[in-house]
Design a protein around this motif. Structure first.
Motif: not given
Length: 440
Positions: A286-295
């Motif tokens: 889930e690398v994409g969702k984790k990137m969005l959450t981090a931003v």
């Protein structure tokens, strides 16, 4: 086949070179910002001096804007080791010049702006060359770990560099630049130790200009890469709280140049902890969702930092600021730590996607586009924060930027569903340049 990047001698030399160069860069950046603001405050108001901080961001960004596409083209055609060596040599020259000007008490805003622009030239060539070089040094199977370790070197430099710069400047105003020049020379030595790197045969078609803009074509045609790069651009462009750290240190939190080092190190410390974790346990799902959450978390942490002093001063009075252990200062440090940790997640995912989803013959040019976007978010973010602070004040500028970063995250999640759907770093089995995007 090596099972870990540090088992590869070329990567070890590369890692030390990047760490040393980053230490020198960050020590210089923090002192340049402090000197610009401090010199400006002698004759200007807080808002006018904040405007000068905005201008220093523009001075560093303009060379990147003008040279990035050319630098990426060069990185795909010339030995990337020599490009990095030349860039680090230029940075060493800049550090030595600033050391002498400061030691001789002839430093001024004009010289600071001029050398900052020259540093922008060095970075324009160094970033795509170093970024494209790293994947050539290790087997593809351990590239995500190598990216995490490379980010760790950079983040370790950003942790130690600002504090080192602040403390050295407090001891002697020229000393930070002198030490930075030594670190650049160490980086140059390590780069010289990297042996020739075999690269696959490359085919270049079209005119040099057409080849330069192929990087833009490729990014435009790969929506996953485009979404990752542009998300960072707009989120950091709006949430550039670090540009206001000299203002907060001097006039809001009242902690001076030594406190500025602590404030600048806090986000990098959060990033370093995250990078260490990823080098031990790489992100796999889930690398994409984790990137969005981090931003999104990055934006919220920016808001908390911006409001730290205004929230606590009415209740606690002057005791809320003025020392390293004052409540508003501690809250600011925690918020900046979280901000840096969240940003590292975004950096890790973005760099992994770019490196793994880009053919080697395009990595220099795509890396140049990424550098242009990322530097646009950093330098233009500093300019935007400085100019906005000159209009509405530093606190409102920081808080508004953090809110903007959260809104950008929500919008990008809708505009780029490819980011939400990115589950792993695994690229297509046969990664090629899309024919319609190639120069003909």
């Amino acid at each position: 086949m090596a099972s870990h990047p540090f088992a590869v001698p070329n990567f070890r030399a590369y890692w030390v070179a990047r760490l040393a160069a980053t230490l020198g860069q960050m020590a210089m950046v923090i002192v340049i910002g402090w000197q610009v603001y401090d010199l400006a405050r002698k004759t200007m108001s807080v808002k006018e001096a904040s405007f000068q901080l905005g201008l220093i961001g523009v001075a560093q960004f303009l060379p990147l804007l003008v040279l990035s596409l050319f630098a990426g083209w060069v990185a795909d055609r010339i030995d990337r080791r020599w490009i990095a060596r030349a860039s680090v040599s230029l940075e060493a020259f800049c550090a030595l010049s600033l050391a002498w000007l400061t030691y001789s008490h002839t430093i001024g805003l004009t010289s600071l702006f001029g050398i900052a622009a020259l540093l922008g030239v060095a970075r324009a060539f160094a970033s795509p060359a170093l970024g494209a070089l790293a994947p050539n040094l290790v087997p593809k199977a351990i590239l995500p770990t190598a990216i995490a370790l490379s980010s760790l070197a950079w983040q370790a430099g950003t942790v130690i560099g600002p504090a080192m710069g602040g403390y050295l400047y407090a001891a002697a105003d020229w000393l930070a630049y002198a030490v930075a020049s030594g670190l650049f020379l160490l980086s140059l030595l390590m780069l010289m130790l990297i042996s020739p790197v075999p690269r696959p045969a490359r085919k270049f078609v079209g005119s040099p200009w057409a080849q330069m803009i192929d990087g833009l074509h490729y990014v435009r045609g790969n929506r996953l890469v485009l979404g990752a790069i542009s998300l960072d651009l707009f989120a950091v462009l709006l949430g550039g709280a670090t540009a206001m750290l000299p203002v907060y240190a001097r006039d809001i939190l009242l902690v001076g140049s030594a406190g500025l080092g602590h404030l600048r190190a806090a986000p990098a410390l959060g990033a370093v902890v995250t990078a260490i974790f990823f080098s031990w346990r790489p992100l796999r799902t889930e690398v994409g969702k984790k990137m969005l959450t981090a931003v999104g978390i990055f934006g919220v942490a920016t808001v908390v930092f911006g409001l730290s002093a205004p929230l606590l001063l009415p209740a606690l009075g002057p005791g809320a600021v003025g020392s390293d252990f004052a409540p508003a200062v501690l809250l600011s440090l925690v918020a900046l730590f979280v901000l840096g940790a969240a940003d590292m997640v975004s950096v890790y995912v973005r760099q992994s996607l770019i490196q793994l989803y880009t053919p080697d013959e395009m990595r220099g040019r795509v890396g140049a586009v990424s550098t242009l976007f990322v530097s646009g978010s950093n330098e233009l973010g500093e300019a935007e924060s400085g100019f906005l602070a000159a209009l509405i004040g530093p606190v409102a500028a920081v808080v508004g930027g953090g809110v903007g970063a959260v809104l950008v995250t929500v919008i990008w999640a809708k505009l780029f569903p490819e980011l939400r759907r990115a589950r792993t770093f695994d690229p297509p089995a046969n990664l090629e340049i899309p024919p319609k995007e190639m120069t003909t």
